[in-house]
Design an enzyme around this catalytic site. Sequence first.
Site: not given
Length: 255
Positions: A11, A13, A100, A102, A172, A178, A217
């Site tokens: 991904n 991003k 996701h 985010e 996730e 991250g 991560s």
Amino acid sequence: MADRRPYVAGNWKMYKTAAETRQYVDRLSALLPLDRTVQLGLCVPYTSIHAAVAALEHADAAGIGVLAQNMHQEPEGAYTGEVSAPMLVEAGVSGVVLGHSERRMYNGETDRALQEKLPAALEAGLEPILCVGESEEERARGETQRKLRHQVQEALERVSVERLGETVIAYEPIWAIGTGQVATADQAQEAIAFIRALVGDRSPEAAERVRILYGGSVKPDNAREIMDQPDVDGALVGGASLDPASLLEIAAAAR
Ligand code: PGA
């Protein structure tokens, strides 16, 4: 035990222009051939889709899928700034990341929209990767399973039992994205087995088929331990996927 093909998706991003995408595929191609037992995909920004599809076609990299990071649930309409599933399919995209964290956090993505996005993606011929996961506070309060149950049941509600097994789910945990703070192999296995059981509540057969990835991560040095867990079918990789060598190392660990 069902025979589920391992899947590793990078991904990106909001990283990599079209020019950078071509460079990436060049570097990736130099590291191939790829072991086809593992499915590999790149989730790229909309503006890099064309470059990624074209470069992968020409590179000795055919078989690597290009995915989008979001889509609108309607096939077309007055939705300024949005992109639909048929548009992605026409561009050569094979899958799409949906929900996701985010997007849930910064762009107001809702379970209700996801309820329509999942069937729309499948209908158009895109393989969806539905992302779910709890926050640090929810884990601390012992609410991980409650959160996962809610997100999985809501998002998959309108996916027919026949197509449930074609969906990919990525667990996730938000606290691991991250942050460098990866879930332990036991935490990943426990949550992913729970998600599989939720799918099994609707269809035991789909639960055997559905692939569930871990994300948060994932790096070359921790990938194998996590993906060795019986219910973990692969990884959704953010930061480490920006380097083709580390993405391929993670893919090799998925075998
Ligand atoms: P990360 O991101 O690997 O950089 O933690 C994972 C993701 O957001 O999908």
